[in-house]
Design an enzyme around this catalytic site. Structure first.
Site, PDB file in Angstrom:
ATOM      1  N   SER A  74     -52.438  61.522 -26.194  1.00 41.95           N
ATOM      2  CA  SER A  74     -53.057  60.183 -26.206  1.00 41.95           C
ATOM      3  C   SER A  74     -52.374  59.255 -25.214  1.00 41.95           C
ATOM      4  O   SER A  74     -53.041  58.489 -24.500  1.00 41.95           O
ATOM      5  CB  SER A  74     -53.038  59.584 -27.616  1.00 41.95           C
ATOM      6  OG  SER A  74     -51.751  59.631 -28.175  1.00 41.95           O
ATOM      7  N   HIS A  93     -53.562  67.354 -32.078  1.00 39.07           N
ATOM      8  CA  HIS A  93     -52.840  66.078 -31.938  1.00 39.07           C
ATOM      9  C   HIS A  93     -53.055  65.270 -33.214  1.00 39.07           C
ATOM     10  O   HIS A  93     -52.551  65.635 -34.271  1.00 39.07           O
ATOM     11  CB  HIS A  93     -53.366  65.392 -30.672  1.00 39.07           C
ATOM     12  CG  HIS A  93     -52.556  64.220 -30.190  1.00 39.07           C
ATOM     13  ND1 HIS A  93     -51.350  63.861 -30.711  1.00 39.07           N
ATOM     14  CD2 HIS A  93     -52.803  63.319 -29.194  1.00 39.07           C
ATOM     15  CE1 HIS A  93     -50.888  62.798 -30.074  1.00 39.07           C
ATOM     16  NE2 HIS A  93     -51.761  62.436 -29.151  1.00 39.07           N
ATOM     17  N   HIS A 152     -42.491  71.062 -34.127  1.00 36.45           N
ATOM     18  CA  HIS A 152     -42.735  69.999 -33.145  1.00 36.45           C
ATOM     19  C   HIS A 152     -42.443  70.517 -31.740  1.00 36.45           C
ATOM     20  O   HIS A 152     -41.562  71.353 -31.558  1.00 36.45           O
ATOM     21  CB  HIS A 152     -41.854  68.778 -33.442  1.00 36.45           C
ATOM     22  CG  HIS A 152     -42.374  67.535 -32.805  1.00 36.45           C
ATOM     23  ND1 HIS A 152     -42.051  67.176 -31.527  1.00 36.45           N
ATOM     24  CD2 HIS A 152     -43.235  66.586 -33.263  1.00 36.45           C
ATOM     25  CE1 HIS A 152     -42.678  66.049 -31.225  1.00 36.45           C
ATOM     26  NE2 HIS A 152     -43.405  65.674 -32.254  1.00 36.45           N
ATOM     27  N   ARG A 202     -39.722  59.775 -38.574  1.00 38.75           N
ATOM     28  CA  ARG A 202     -40.955  59.132 -39.053  1.00 38.75           C
ATOM     29  C   ARG A 202     -41.364  59.751 -40.390  1.00 38.75           C
ATOM     30  O   ARG A 202     -41.968  59.112 -41.236  1.00 38.75           O
ATOM     31  CB  ARG A 202     -42.067  59.281 -38.007  1.00 38.75           C
ATOM     32  CG  ARG A 202     -41.703  58.650 -36.667  1.00 38.75           C
ATOM     33  CD  ARG A 202     -42.732  58.969 -35.601  1.00 38.75           C
ATOM     34  NE  ARG A 202     -42.886  60.397 -35.393  1.00 38.75           N
ATOM     35  CZ  ARG A 202     -43.848  60.952 -34.665  1.00 38.75           C
ATOM     36  NH1 ARG A 202     -44.742  60.187 -34.065  1.00 38.75           N
ATOM     37  NH2 ARG A 202     -43.905  62.250 -34.515  1.00 38.75           N
TER      38      ARG A 202
END
Ligand SMILES: CC(C)(COP(=O)(O)OP(=O)(O)OC[C@H]1O[C@@H](n2cnc3c(N)ncnc32)[C@H](O)[C@@H]1OP(=O)(O)O)[C@@H](O)C(=O)NCCC(=O)NCCS
Length: 436
Positions: free
Chosen positions: A240, A270, A316, A325
């Site tokens: 993005s 995503h 990841h 997060r």
């Protein structure tokens, strides 16, 4: 000092740093990369620059140099809230400085003044087939508002190059101001009675989103502020962010650029991953009819892997540790929904899956990422429509990508134009190196 004054004051030094670096060290090699990387999605090729956020493989994200826990402590909060103003976060992303409460509130005020969504956006959304994906509607709404672009209008009038960023800042404030209302409108139309809840002028940007969604529990306001902070930026190589930057580099305005970024976010690899995670958790829960035991969960995880599927929410591309997060959301859940079964299950997965992935030995990172838990928190507050989760991600992500876009204009970053080669050319390069 307004946000524009702050940038005006900072710009000469940044422009000089960049100019000096290119002049004095422009020939220095930053990276070499391999044929495998050329074929492999440019993974890890160091070829982008951003000062807004950086993802350390072992530590996770820092926004403007601050870790998430530092931000949750330092950013100003509305009275009575546990989570910071999103306006303060946006101030930080754009200026690099932790705002005072007054500065954070100033952005919130700016957003209120610019928040009115044009009627044609709602009309357009309503004309689409009712089963259109909410991300399509959201991206279309952002694109439709390109009609409002100050950058596009001024560019056509012959704006001076070193003022491009000012128009980009105006557009970015105008666009971000409207995102909560557009997103909540889509939610109410698709999943509720279609009756739109008007924004409450007393509430801040994040809380207003929660209010317009129609979630009665006031704690959802804090969850929204937290969610928007956590998903706002993740350096520049993710799809993005990179798509937004690439499109913006052609001097397309932020509406075109952000809409492109949202289209990338809509992909299953995503932004869509968070709904996959919740689906996996609910599948586990439904199979056992309750939170399973550790042994049952271990078996379920192995069954998932043995059937050739990934365990969503784990692993990841960059990180090699638990995503901070994830941790911030886990803490929120422990405080506000410790007895919720789906949250308990998500926490149990954290105790089980990293070891399973380690034993399997394929994933380079066995730890949870941001998506492993975000859905279960939304689910607790009754936002159970998975398809919508990526829209919330998009609301948040436009904060980061627009901050980057303002700086890309301010520093005069050029159009992106990497070079491509043919397969025979790469074969030849491969052969030459082998012979040598
Ligand atoms: C996030 C992700 C796409 C990163 O991909 P990546 O950088 O290629 O990850 P790795 O280099 O560690 O992958 C090496 C191998 O481990 C596998 N792997 C990685 N994470 C895995 C997981 N959660 N479950 C099962 N296998 C996994 C990969 O599929 C790959 O298999 P392969 O060798 O057969 O192609 C990957 O970890 C994944 O698919 N996770 C689950 C989906 C998810 O959570 N997405 C959200 C991302 S924020």
């Amino acid at each position: 000092m307004t946000i524009k004054d702050k940038l005006t004051a900072q710009l000469p030094e940044w422009r000089e740093r960049m100019r000096r670096l290119v002049k004095e060290s422009g020939d220095v090699k930053v990276d070499v990369f391999t044929i495998a990387q050329v074929y492999g999605g440019m993974r890890d090729v160091k070829s982008l620059v951003t000062d807004i956020s950086y993802v350390d493989p072992n530590e996770g994200i820092r926004f403007r140099g601050y870790t998430i826990s530092e931000l949750l402590e330092k950013l100003p909060k509305p009275i009575g809230a546990d989570m910071p103003y999103t306006g303060g976060l946006y101030f930080l992303l754009i200026t690099g400085e932790i705002p005072s409460a007054a500065e954070a509130e100033e952005i919130e005020k700016e957003w209120k003044g610019r928040g009115k969504v044009p009627q044609y956006v709602f009309d357009m959304i309503r004309t689409m087939p009712s089963d259109t994906h909410p991300m399509t509607l959201f991206s279309m709404a952002v694109l439709a508002m390109q009609y409002e672009s100050i950058f596009a209008r001024k560019y056509a009038e012959g704006m001076k190059r070193d003022t491009y960023w000012e128009a980009m800042l105006e557009d970015s404030l105008n666009l971000t101001a409207k995102l909560p209302e557009v997103a909540a409108y889509i939610y109410r139309l698709k999943y509720k009675d279609g009756k739109f809840i008007q924004p409450d002028p007393k509430l801040d940007w994040g809380a207003n989103f929660a209010h317009m969604m129609g979630v009665p529990d006031k704690k959802y306001q804090d969850l929204s502020r937290l969610y928007f902070l956590l998903h706002s930026d993740h350096e520049s190589g993710n799809v993005s962010a990179h798509a937004t930057h690439l499109v913006g580099s052609a001097l397309s305005d932020i509406y075109y650029a952000a809409s492109a970024g949202l289209d990338g976010l809509a992909g299953p690899l995503h932004g869509l991953a968070n709904q996959e995670c919740l689906k996996w958790l609910l599948d586990v829960y439904n199979k056992y009819g309750q939170v399973p035991t550790k042994d049952e969960l271990t078996k379920y995880a192995w069954d998932t892997l043995n059937s050739g599927q990934v365990i969503p929410g784990y692993g990841h591309a960059v990180l090699r540790k638990t995503d901070p997060r994830y941790t911030a959301q886990l803490e929120f859940g422990k405080k506000h929904m410790a007895d919720d079964d789906i949250f308990k299950l998500a926490s149990l997965v954290y105790d089980v899956v990293p070891e399973v992935l380690r034993q399997q030995g394929r994933a380079r990172d066995p730890w949870p990422n941001v998506d492993a838990i975000s859905g279960s928190l939304q689910y607790h507050y009754g936002v159970k429509e998975f398809d919508f989760y990526t829209v919330m991600f998009g609301v948040s992500r436009i904060l980061g990508v627009s901050a980057n876009a303002i700086w890309a204009r301010a520093l005069g970053q050029p159009i992106e134009r990497p070079k491509s080669l043919t397969t025979p050319m790469l074969e030849e390069i491969g052969e030459k190196i082998k012979v040598a």
